[in-house]
Scaffold this motif. Structure first.
Motif, short mmCIF file in Angstrom:
data_model
loop_
_atom_site.label_atom_id
_atom_site.label_comp_id
_atom_site.label_asym_id
_atom_site.label_seq_id
_atom_site.Cartn_x
_atom_site.Cartn_y
_atom_site.Cartn_z
N ASP A 1 0.86 -1.19 0.00
CA ASP A 1 0.00 0.00 0.00
C ASP A 1 0.90 1.23 0.00
O ASP A 1 1.75 1.41 0.89
N THR B 1 1.26 5.56 -0.49
CA THR B 1 0.62 6.87 -0.45
C THR B 1 1.67 7.92 -0.78
O THR B 1 2.72 8.02 -0.11
N ASP C 1 -2.48 8.93 -16.97
CA ASP C 1 -2.42 7.83 -16.01
C ASP C 1 -0.97 7.59 -15.58
O ASP C 1 -0.03 7.63 -16.41
N GLY D 1 1.55 -1.16 -10.10
CA GLY D 1 0.21 -0.61 -10.03
C GLY D 1 0.07 0.59 -10.93
O GLY D 1 1.01 0.95 -11.68
N SER D 2 -1.07 1.22 -10.84
CA SER D 2 -1.35 2.40 -11.66
C SER D 2 -2.30 3.33 -10.92
O SER D 2 -3.08 2.88 -10.06
N VAL D 3 -2.21 4.62 -11.33
CA VAL D 3 -3.06 5.66 -10.75
C VAL D 3 -3.70 6.40 -11.92
O VAL D 3 -3.01 6.79 -12.88
N THR E 1 -3.02 7.58 -3.69
CA THR E 1 -3.02 6.31 -2.96
C THR E 1 -3.25 5.18 -3.94
O THR E 1 -4.15 5.24 -4.79
N THR E 2 -2.40 4.17 -3.85
CA THR E 2 -2.52 3.03 -4.75
C THR E 2 -2.07 1.76 -4.06
O THR E 2 -1.35 1.79 -3.05
N LYS E 3 -2.50 0.63 -4.58
CA LYS E 3 -2.09 -0.68 -4.14
C LYS E 3 -1.34 -1.36 -5.26
O LYS E 3 -1.82 -1.41 -6.40
#
Length: 318
Positions: free
Chosen positions: A182, A184, A200, A215-217, A231-233
């Motif tokens: 996790d 942030t 993205d 991951g991606s945001v 915040t991403t996982k």
């Protein structure tokens, strides 16, 4: 003698006529050939005798005496040409050589040199104009950049890792890795009039060169003087690991590296620029390995990241 009628006889007059007729030519011939005549004669060139039949001297003697008389009375500044040794006759004009007409060979002019010169001059002129245009564009761009900097004072956005939580880290005997992280990150825009537009964002987390989370945001709009929390996982599932790196994954504390990659554009008022690639690199913090289902938490918070502009030229990215 006088006759009866008071006239002289014809025989006496005829004899006087014969005497005068033959005495006068003889006197003139003698006078022309005498030495006194040679000294008093003013003419440079000889003349033929008046009566060649009555001349006592042959013509050859007459021709041989004239050059001496001419040299004594009128000496010439230029030497007289000598007659050829082959004969003693008079000097004649030189023989005329026969000249044959030769047609000149036609040689067409070679236009290649002029064409090459003209081509070279055109290339030089074109190259000079290209250099001038490039310099002019660079000068105008420098002026525009200076004016933009003075008006808006642009600054790069800042990224900070606020928290990292390693919830899962399982390494099987077959060197298969499964992990969950996790993350942030806080993004801050320090500009007053500049807005950033992000596409993205791809997220990559690694430790000692081993990838433990991807991951991606989704993209967002980053307004001026604004801070946005990302915040991403991220994680991996059954990823094969090199056996030489398994010992590093069994440590209690793992050094982490976070990389964010995206494209961002700048908006100033109604003007929006083309988006360029940026890379955010974060390192220098550690996370504790999870123990008995208890997630590990990063030891150092608020780690500043480096923002680099990525420029792509054809196939190369800088």
């Amino acid at each position: 003698m006088i006759g009866r009628n008071g006239r002289k006889p014809a025989s006496s007059s005829w004899s006087r006529t014969i005497a005068v007729r033959y005495s006068v030519p003889f006197f003139l011939t003698s006078l022309l050939l005498s030495p006194i005549h040679h000294s008093l004669l003013p003419l440079p060139s000889p003349s033929p005798p008046l009566f060649p039949l009555l001349s006592p001297l042959p013509p050859l003697l007459h021709l041989q005496t004239l050059p001496a008389m001419a040299d004594r009375i009128y000496p010439s500044a230029k030497p007289n040409p000598q007659p050829p040794s082959g004969g003693g006759g008079p000097i004649g004009p030189p023989p005329i050589k026969s000249q044959t007409y030769q047609r000149p060979i036609y040689r067409p002019p070679a236009p290649t040199k002029s064409r090459r010169r003209s081509g070279r001059s055109c290339c030089r002129c074109f190259f000079c104009w290209v250099v001038v245009v490039i310099l002019l564009l660079v000068f105008l761009a420098a002026i525009a950049g200076g004016a933009f900097y003075l008006l808006y004072r642009p600054h790069r956005p800042t990224f900070t890792v606020s928290s990292v939580r390693l919830s899962t880290l399982n390494l099987t005997s077959s060197n298969s890795l499964t992990s969950n992280v996790d993350l942030t990150v806080v993004a801050h825009n320090p500009n007053k009039k500049i807005v950033f537009l992000y596409d993205d964002i791809s997220v990559s987390i690694s430790t000692n060169g081993v990838d433990i989370g991807d991951g991606s945001v989704p993209g967002f709009r980053h307004d001026a003087k604004n801070s946005t929390t990302i915040t991403t996982k991220a994680g991996v599932s059954k990823q094969s690991v090199d056996p030489s790196s398994t010992s590093d994954l069994k440590k209690s504390k793992l050094p982490l590296t976070v990389d964010l990659e995206t494209k961002a554009g700048v908006q100033v008022g109604k003007l929006t620029t083309k988006k360029a690639g940026i890379k955010v690199h974060c390192e220098g913090f550690q996370a504790a390995a999870p123990v008995k289902g208890k997630p590990g938490v990063v030891d150092t918070a608020n780690v500043a990241c480096q923002v680099k502009l990525r420029v792509k030229i054809w196939k190369w990215t800088f």
